[in-house]
Enzyme design. Structure first.
Site, PDB file in Angstrom:
ATOM      1  N   GLN A 239       0.827  -1.211   0.000  1.00 31.55           N
ATOM      2  CA  GLN A 239       0.000   0.000   0.000  1.00 31.55           C
ATOM      3  C   GLN A 239       0.863   1.264   0.000  1.00 31.55           C
ATOM      4  O   GLN A 239       0.353   2.366  -0.170  1.00 31.55           O
ATOM      5  CB  GLN A 239      -0.943   0.012   1.214  1.00 31.55           C
ATOM      6  CG  GLN A 239      -2.072  -1.009   1.101  1.00 31.55           C
ATOM      7  CD  GLN A 239      -3.072  -0.949   2.241  1.00 31.55           C
ATOM      8  OE1 GLN A 239      -3.344  -1.967   2.845  1.00 31.55           O
ATOM      9  NE2 GLN A 239      -3.625   0.216   2.547  1.00 31.55           N
ATOM     10  N   ARG A 386      -9.605  -0.357   7.397  1.00 27.99           N
ATOM     11  CA  ARG A 386     -10.482   0.790   7.148  1.00 27.99           C
ATOM     12  C   ARG A 386     -10.666   1.618   8.405  1.00 27.99           C
ATOM     13  O   ARG A 386     -11.776   1.838   8.884  1.00 27.99           O
ATOM     14  CB  ARG A 386     -11.832   0.290   6.652  1.00 27.99           C
ATOM     15  CG  ARG A 386     -11.927   0.425   5.132  1.00 27.99           C
ATOM     16  CD  ARG A 386     -13.250  -0.003   4.635  1.00 27.99           C
ATOM     17  NE  ARG A 386     -13.675   0.825   3.536  1.00 27.99           N
ATOM     18  CZ  ARG A 386     -14.155   0.368   2.392  1.00 27.99           C
ATOM     19  NH1 ARG A 386     -14.263  -0.909   2.179  1.00 27.99           N
ATOM     20  NH2 ARG A 386     -14.559   1.185   1.469  1.00 27.99           N
ATOM     21  N   CYS A 387      -9.530   2.078   8.941  1.00 23.57           N
ATOM     22  CA  CYS A 387      -9.592   2.571  10.308  1.00 23.57           C
ATOM     23  C   CYS A 387      -9.098   3.981  10.488  1.00 23.57           C
ATOM     24  O   CYS A 387      -9.328   4.579  11.513  1.00 23.57           O
ATOM     25  CB  CYS A 387      -8.715   1.687  11.157  1.00 23.57           C
ATOM     26  SG  CYS A 387      -7.033   1.723  10.566  1.00 23.57           S
ATOM     27  N   GLU A 762     -12.720   5.327   4.345  1.00 24.43           N
ATOM     28  CA  GLU A 762     -12.865   4.651   5.628  1.00 24.43           C
ATOM     29  C   GLU A 762     -14.135   5.041   6.376  1.00 24.43           C
ATOM     30  O   GLU A 762     -14.552   4.336   7.298  1.00 24.43           O
ATOM     31  CB  GLU A 762     -11.627   4.942   6.481  1.00 24.43           C
ATOM     32  CG  GLU A 762     -10.398   4.369   5.815  1.00 24.43           C
ATOM     33  CD  GLU A 762      -9.126   4.652   6.565  1.00 24.43           C
ATOM     34  OE1 GLU A 762      -8.347   3.712   6.740  1.00 24.43           O
ATOM     35  OE2 GLU A 762      -8.906   5.790   6.978  1.00 24.43           O
TER      36      GLU A 762
HETATM   37  N1  MCN Z   1     -13.534   9.989  -3.733  1.00 27.27           N
HETATM   38  C1  MCN Z   1     -14.371  10.847  -4.405  1.00 27.27           C
HETATM   39  N2  MCN Z   1     -14.726  12.040  -3.822  1.00 27.27           N
HETATM   40  C2  MCN Z   1     -14.297  12.370  -2.581  1.00 27.27           C
HETATM   41  C3  MCN Z   1     -13.478  11.458  -1.860  1.00 27.27           C
HETATM   42  C4  MCN Z   1     -13.087  10.283  -2.480  1.00 27.27           C
HETATM   43  O1  MCN Z   1     -14.798  10.535  -5.512  1.00 27.27           O
HETATM   44  N3  MCN Z   1     -14.631  13.518  -2.021  1.00 27.27           N
HETATM   45  C5  MCN Z   1     -13.037   8.752  -4.369  1.00 27.27           C
HETATM   46  C6  MCN Z   1     -11.527   8.828  -4.566  1.00 27.27           C
HETATM   47  O2  MCN Z   1     -11.123   9.558  -5.644  1.00 27.27           O
HETATM   48  C7  MCN Z   1     -11.127   7.380  -4.596  1.00 27.27           C
HETATM   49  C8  MCN Z   1     -12.099   6.772  -3.592  1.00 27.27           C
HETATM   50  O3  MCN Z   1     -13.221   7.655  -3.511  1.00 27.27           O
HETATM   51  O4  MCN Z   1     -11.309   6.847  -5.877  1.00 27.27           O
HETATM   52  C9  MCN Z   1     -11.476   6.625  -2.185  1.00 27.27           C
HETATM   53  O5  MCN Z   1     -10.786   7.794  -1.896  1.00 27.27           O
HETATM   54  P1  MCN Z   1     -10.165   8.190  -0.474  1.00 27.27           P
HETATM   55  O6  MCN Z   1     -11.234   8.386   0.502  1.00 27.27           O
HETATM   56  O7  MCN Z   1      -9.214   9.290  -0.730  1.00 27.27           O
HETATM   57  O8  MCN Z   1      -9.370   6.900   0.014  1.00 27.27           O
HETATM   58  P2  MCN Z   1      -8.044   6.257  -0.598  1.00 27.27           P
HETATM   59  O9  MCN Z   1      -8.103   6.287  -2.052  1.00 27.27           O
HETATM   60  O10 MCN Z   1      -6.866   6.803   0.099  1.00 27.27           O
HETATM   61  O11 MCN Z   1      -8.245   4.760  -0.180  1.00 27.27           O
HETATM   62  C10 MCN Z   1      -7.919   4.283   1.106  1.00 27.27           C
HETATM   63  C11 MCN Z   1      -9.129   3.797   1.848  1.00 27.27           C
HETATM   64  C12 MCN Z   1      -8.659   2.948   2.956  1.00 27.27           C
HETATM   65  S1  MCN Z   1      -7.545   3.612   4.042  1.00 27.27           S
HETATM   66  C13 MCN Z   1      -9.052   1.646   3.073  1.00 27.27           C
HETATM   67  S2  MCN Z   1      -8.501   0.796   4.428  1.00 27.27           S
HETATM   68  C14 MCN Z   1      -9.883   1.047   2.072  1.00 27.27           C
HETATM   69  C15 MCN Z   1     -10.703   2.024   1.325  1.00 27.27           C
HETATM   70  O12 MCN Z   1      -9.978   3.072   0.944  1.00 27.27           O
HETATM   71  N4  MCN Z   1      -9.395  -0.005   1.387  1.00 27.27           N
HETATM   72  C16 MCN Z   1     -10.074  -0.397   0.236  1.00 27.27           C
HETATM   73  N5  MCN Z   1     -11.528   1.509   0.395  1.00 27.27           N
HETATM   74  C17 MCN Z   1     -11.182   0.364  -0.258  1.00 27.27           C
HETATM   75  N6  MCN Z   1     -11.850  -0.037  -1.360  1.00 27.27           N
HETATM   76  C18 MCN Z   1     -11.421  -1.132  -2.023  1.00 27.27           C
HETATM   77  N7  MCN Z   1     -12.110  -1.530  -3.123  1.00 27.27           N
HETATM   78  N8  MCN Z   1     -10.337  -1.853  -1.636  1.00 27.27           N
HETATM   79  C19 MCN Z   1      -9.651  -1.516  -0.527  1.00 27.27           C
HETATM   80  O13 MCN Z   1      -8.582  -2.204  -0.157  1.00 27.27           O
HETATM   81 CU1  CUM Z   2      -6.398   1.863   8.602  1.00 27.34          CU
HETATM   82  S1  CUM Z   2      -6.800   0.645   7.048  1.00 27.34           S
HETATM   83 MO1  CUM Z   2      -6.561   1.887   5.502  1.00 27.34          MO
HETATM   84  O1  CUM Z   2      -5.740   2.997   6.412  1.00 27.34           O
HETATM   85  O2  CUM Z   2      -5.448   1.192   4.585  1.00 27.34           O
END
Ligand code: MCN
Ligand code: CUM
Length: 808
Positions: A239, A386-387, A762
Site C-alpha cells: 500500500q 479501514r480505520c 474509511e
Molecule cells: N472519492 C471521491 N470524492 C471524494 C473522496 C473520495 O470521488 N470527495 C473517491 C476517490 O477519488 C477514490 C475513492 O473515492 O477513488 C477513495 O478515496 P479516499 O477516501 O481518498 O481513500 P483512498 O483512495 O486513500 O483509499 C484508502 C481507503 C482505505 S484507508 C481503506 S482501508 C480502504 C478504502 O480506501 N481499502 C479499500 N476503500 C477500499 N476499497 C477497495 N475496493 N479496496 C480496498 O482495499
Molecule cells: Cu487503517 S486501514 Mo486503511 O488505512 O489502509
C-alpha cells in the site's frame, strides 16, 4: 468561428469532477485480466514459504534443516542463524519497535515465522516445511493484556536490562516488561475534577475486539535480484511502495536507486498491506542468495493468523453532563493489546493513532485520554482495516458513551447528539484533545437523516413493539441504531505526521502529450478504490482535457514521484490535492502559450472549461489541445518547450469528513438472529469527485462494518491458539447477510483542500460499526441493557436476551 457545442456539452465531454464516470480499471478486472502479484511468473522463479510456530510462546531449542534439504526441489532453508550475520534476523517495525524476521531463540505468537524454505515450486516448499524439525520448549502464554501487566513472565527479553528492568521504548519510559508505552492527550486533572463534581456521570467499559481485514488477495511478493546490474526489483502487495523502497534500502544497505518496488494490481488492501512483513525480507535474501527470483504468497490461514490485525482495544470511559444533557467532560483509558511486537502502522508521534479524536462530533470542553500499549502472545500488527489510525475505535467509543449517557439521562439519543454537536459557526473548531476540525455542518446532516427515516415514526413503532412483546404478541424486538461520526483523514501535515521519519506528503507528476492527451503519475496506489478513474476526473476539470484522454499510473517507484501511499483515506486529501496543484501549474504555463498564440497579454486570457478565451471576446480562443501541440512544436520566445508539471503537496491540515447513519434492525429474542430492515447512510466528504465510486466505497465499508459488529473476530483460546484461522470460522459477509443500503449526502467542502474534497474510503466503516452495534444495544435498552460487547453474533445476542430474563 462558430462553436456548435454548448458549454454544458463541453463540460460533459470532460467527464470531470462530479461525474459518475464508469471505472476504467474494470475493463480488465471484469474480464479476469488483472495483474496481481501471484500472476507474476519469471524465468527460474523459486517459491519460498514459512515453517510457522504451532505454539504461542515457546523457546526454540533446536532447528534441524538437514532432512528438509534432502527433499527433492528444496534449495535452501533460512533460519535466524543465517540472517544474523547480515543483521537481518530482526527488522524495524513501523511503530519504532523491532520484530523477529525469523524466530530468534523463541516464538511469541502462534504462526510466527520460524524458518523459510526455498524450493522450486510451492509443493516442494510444502514438503520441505514438513521436514524441518524444530524442538520447542513451551512457555506460559499470556493472551490477556491486563494479565500481561501483572505477570512476571517477561515476553520480550530484548526489552529489559540485565536486572530485568524495562528499558525505554520508542515512545518513552515503560513501567513493566510487558508494557510498550503510555500515551496521553488532553488535561488529566481538570477533566477528573469536572467529572468528580458533575451531577450526571455515565461510565462504561467496552472491548473492541481483535479482527482482520481479510482482503481477497493475501499478502505476497516476488523479489528478483539481478546480479549483473546490481538491481533489485520487488513486486508486492504494497500500500506504500515508496516507503517500502526506502525501508528495504535502509535495512539491506542496497542503494535506493538500485531498488525498484512495484505494486501491481492489488486485490484489496484495507490496511493489511501497509506494514512490512518477514516474507518480504526473506524473499529478498533468498533471491540474493540463490541468484533467482523468489515468490512468497500467504495462504488464507497465514493471512488471518499472522498479518496485521486490527483493534483489540479495551476502553474505559466516563462522560459527565448537566441534567439537561450538555456534556461537560470525557475521560478515556485504553489498554491496547499489540501482540508480540508493536508493528502498528501509525504516524510516529501517535502510538495510538488518532484515538485522541475520541471526543467525536461533540463540543466537549474538557477531555483526557490515556492509552497503554501492551505485549501479549498474539500476532503483531495493528491499525489496519479501514480505520484511519484508530478512528474506528475512537468513534465506537464516543458513540457508545453517548448512548450510555442517554440512558443515564433517560433522554432520546438523537436529541442528546443534537444538543452537543459542534455548531457550524464554530468551525474551524479546536477539540479538547487538540485537533483542528476543518469544516462541518452536523445539524443539517443529522436533521436530513432523521427526516429521511421518519425517526419519530420509528420510535413510535418501537414503543408499540415493546408493548406487544410485553403482552406476548411478538418475540421480536426492534432496535434503532444511531451513529454520527467525524473522521480525520489525509495524513498529513509533515510537521506532525511521519512514518519512521518519512514525511507524509504526496505527489503527482503530469506530462501532457503533443496531441492533447496525458499521463499522470502519483505517489499513491489503488487497491480497488478506483484511482485511475477519479484522479483523471480531477485533472480533466483542472486542465480541460477529457478524463478519457488521461492515463493514471501508480505503484512503480522507478516512474512515480515519491509519495507515502494509500491508507488512512489519504489519497484524495493529499495526492488528490497534489493532482489539482500540478494541474494548475500546467494551466499556468498553458495560459502563457495561449496568450502568445492569441497575440494578447497573459492576463487578457482566461480559462474556460477546456480552453483559454480572450476576455470579453469569447469567440477568440485556443483549446487546451491546441495549446498542447503548440507547447511542443512552436518556438515561443521565453518559454521552454514541453508541458509537464509535478507537485509535492504537504497539506496544511487533515480533512474531517463526517456522516449520519441509521440502522433499523429486528432481533429474534429466541434465536438471537438479526434482520437489518433498513440502513440509511449520509456521508459528507466535501466536494464529490465521483458519486458512483463514493457510493461503492460506502457499500463496501458498511459491509465490512456489518461483519465486525455482527460476527467477525480473531479469537484466541487461553493457550494462544487462533480459533478463527479459516474462513469456516471467520465471518465474511456475503450477499445473503447484506441489506440494501440507502445512501445520501451533504457537501461541506474542506476549506484548505484545493478542490474542497475530503476522503471517504474509511468513513462507512468508522461510522458503520457503532451504528450496527447501537441497533443491537438499542433493541434491549427498554429491558435494562446498557452495553454488551461486540461481535453481536446470534449466540451472544441470545445470551444478552437470556441475561435480561427475556426467555423466562
Ligand atoms: N472519492 C471521491 N470524492 C471524494 C473522496 C473520495 O470521488 N470527495 C473517491 C476517490 O477519488 C477514490 C475513492 O473515492 O477513488 C477513495 O478515496 P479516499 O477516501 O481518498 O481513500 P483512498 O483512495 O486513500 O483509499 C484508502 C481507503 C482505505 S484507508 C481503506 S482501508 C480502504 C478504502 O480506501 N481499502 C479499500 N476503500 C477500499 N476499497 C477497495 N475496493 N479496496 C480496498 O482495499
Ligand atoms: Cu487503517 S486501514 Mo486503511 O488505512 O489502509
Amino acid at each position: 468561428m462558430k462553436d456548435e457545442v454548448t458549454r454544458d456539452e463541453r463540460i460533459d465531454n470532460l467527464k470531470g469532477m462530479g461525474c459518475s464516470r464508469k471505472r476504467v480499471e474494470d475493463a480488465r478486472f471484469t474480464q479476469g485480466k488483472g495483474n496481481y502479484v501471484d500472476d507474476i511468473k519469471l524465468d527460474g522463479m523459486l517459491f519460498g514459504d514459512f515453517v510457522r510456530s504451532p505454539y504461542a510462546h515457546a523457546r526454540i531449542k533446536n532447528i534441524d534443516t538437514a532432512a528438509a534439504l534432502e527433499v527433492p526441489g528444496v534449495l535452501a532453508v533460512l533460519t535466524a542463524a543465517d540472517l544474523e550475520p547480515l543483521g537481518l534476523h530482526w527488522m524495524p517495525t513501523l511503530a519504532g519497535d523491532k520484530q523477529m524476521v525469523l524466530a530468534d531463540g523463541k516464538v511469541l505468537f502462534q504462526g510466527q515465522e520460524v524458518a523459510f524454505v526455498v524450493a522450486e515450486d510451492r509443493y516442494a516448499a510444502a514438503d520441505g516445511m514438513e521436514a524441518v524439525e524444530v524442538e520447542y520448549e513451551e512457555l506460559s502464554v499470556i493472551v490477556d493484556p491486563f494479565e500481561a501487566l501483572k505477570s512476571d513472565v517477561v515476553l520480550r527479553e530484548d526489552t529489559v536490562d540485565e536486572n530485568g528492568k524495562p528499558t525505554d521504548g520508542a515512545h518513552g519510559p515503560r513501567n513493566h516488561p510487558n508494557h510498550i508505552f503510555t500515551w496521553e492527550a488532553g488535561d488529566k486533572d481538570p477533566t477528573e475534577e469536572v467529572i468528580a463534581n458533575a451531577e450526571i456521570v455515565a461510565e462504561e467499559e467496552m472491548y473492541y475486539h481483535r479482527t482482520h481485514p481479510c482482503p481477497l488477495e493475501t499478502c505476497g511478493c516476488v523479489a528478483s535480484m539481478d546480479k549483473v546490474n546490481g538491481k533489485l526489483t520487488l513486486w508486492g502487495t504494497f500500500q506504500a511502495p515508496h516507503a517500502i523502497r526506502t525501508i528495504v534500502s535502509l535495512i539491506s544497505g542496497l542503494e535506493e536507486h538500485n531498488i525498484r518496488v512495484i505494486s501491481p494490481d492489488i486485490g484489496g488492501g484495507f490496511g493489511n498491506k501497509v506494514g512490512a512483513y518477514p516474507g518480504y525480507v526473506c524473499s529478498v535474501v533468498a533471491s540474493i542468495v540463490t541468484g533467482k527470483p523468489v515468490k512468497w504468497i500467504e495462504d488464507r490461514m497465514d493471512n488471518l493468523m499472522t498479518t496485521a490485525f486490527a483493534r483489540d482495544y479495551w476502553m474505559k470511559g466516563k462522560i459527565s453532563a448537566t441534567p439537561e444533557g450538555k456534556i461537560t467532560g470525557l475521560h478515556c483509558h485504553v489498554t491496547a493489546d499489540h501482540g508480540g511486537f508493536d508493528a502498528c502502522a501509525d504516524p510516529t508521534k501517535f502510538p495510538a493513532g488518532f484515538m485522541n479524536i475520541c471526543t467525536g462530533s461533540y463540543d466537549i470542553p474538557t477531555a483526557y485520554l490515556a492509552v497503554d500499549g501492551v505485549y501479549t502472545n498474539k500476532a503483531p500488527g495493528g491499525v489496519s482495516y479501514r480505520c484511519s489510525f484508530r478512528v474506528t475505535e475512537a468513534v465506537y467509543f464516543i458513540e457508545r458513551m453517548i448512548e450510555v449517557l442517554a440512558i443515564k439521562l433517560d433522554m432520546d439519543a438523537a436529541e442528546l447528539r443534537r444538543i452537543n454537536f459542534i455548531k457550524k459557526e464554530q468551525f474551524p473548531y479546536t477539540a479538547a484533545l487538540g485537533w483542528e476540525y476543518d469544516s462541518g455542518d452536523y445539524h443539517t446532516a443529522w436533521d436530513k437523516a432523521l427526516k429521511a427515516v421518519d425517526y419519530d415514526g420509528l420510535r413510535a413503532e418501537q414503543a408499540q413493539r415493546v408493548a406487544d412483546f410485553k403482552a406476548g404478541k411478538t418475540r421480536k424486538l426492534m432496535g434503532i441504531g444511531l451513529s454520527f461520526f467525524t473522521e480525520i483523514v489525509g495524513a498529513g501535515p509533515v510537521k506532525n505526521c511521519d512514518i519512521l521519519g518519512l514525511g507524509m506528503f504526496d505527489s503527482c507528476e503530469i506530462r501532457i502529450h503533443p496531441t492533447g492527451s496525458a499521463i499522470a503519475r502519483l505517489g499513491t496506489i489503488s487497491q480497488g478504490q478506483g484511482h485511475a478513474t477519479t484522479f483523471a476526473q480531477i485533472l480533466a476539470s483542472e486542465i480541460g482535457l477529457p478524463a478519457d484522454s488521461i492515463t493514471i499510473e501508480e505503484g512503480d517507484t522507478d516512474t512515480a514521484p515519491y509519495g507515502l501511499g494509500t491508507y488512512g483515506s489519504r489519497s484524495t486529501p493529499v495526492a488528490g490535492a497534489a493532482t489539482a496543484m500540478a494541474g494548475r501549474k500546467i494551466r499556468a504555463k498553458a495560459q502563457m502559450i495561449a496568450a502568445y498564440l492569441l497575440e494578447v497579454h497573459d492576463n487578457d486570457v482566461e480559462f474556460d472549461v477546456d480552453r483559454f478565451v480572450v476576455k470579453g471576446a469569447p469567440e477568440r480562443f485556443k483549446t487546451m489541445k491546441e495549446v498542447a501541440f503548440a507547447a511542443y512544436n512552436q518556438a515561443i520566445p521565453g518559454i521552454e518547450p514541453g508541458l509537464e508539471a509535478v507537485s509535492y503537496y504537504d497539506p496544511p491540515n487533515m480533512t474531517y469528513p463526517f456522516g449520519a447513519y441509521i440502522c433499523v434492525m429486528d432481533i429474534d429474542v429466541d434465536t438471537g438472529v438479526t434482520d437489518i430492515r433498513r440502513f440509511y447512510a449520509l456521508d459528507d466528504c466535501g466536494t464529490r469527485i465521483n458519486p458512483m465510486i463514493i457510493e461503492g466505497q460506502v457499500h463496501g465499508g458498511l459491509t465490512e462494518a456489518l461483519a465486525v459488529a455482527l460476527g467477525q473476530e480473531i479469537a484466541y483460546d487461553n493457550m494462544g491458539n487462533v480459533k478463527t484461522g479459516t474462513l469456516m470460522d471467520f465471518f465474511l459477509p456475503t450477499a445473503w447477510e447484506v441489506p440494501n443500503y440507502e445512501t445520501d449526502y451533504t457537501v461541506t467542502p474542506s476549506p484548505h483542500h484545493p478542490i474542497g474534497a475530503k476522503g471517504v474510503g474509511e468513513s462507512p466503516h468508522v461510522g458503520g460499526v457503532p451504528c450496527f452495534s447501537n441497533a443491537v444495544q438499542d433493541a434491549f435498552r427498554p429491558f435494562g441493557n446498557t452495553h454488551t460487547n461486540m461481535p453481536h453474533d446470534h449466540w451472544r445476542i441470545w445470551k444478552t436476551a437470556n441475561g435480561l430474563g427475556l426467555h423466562d
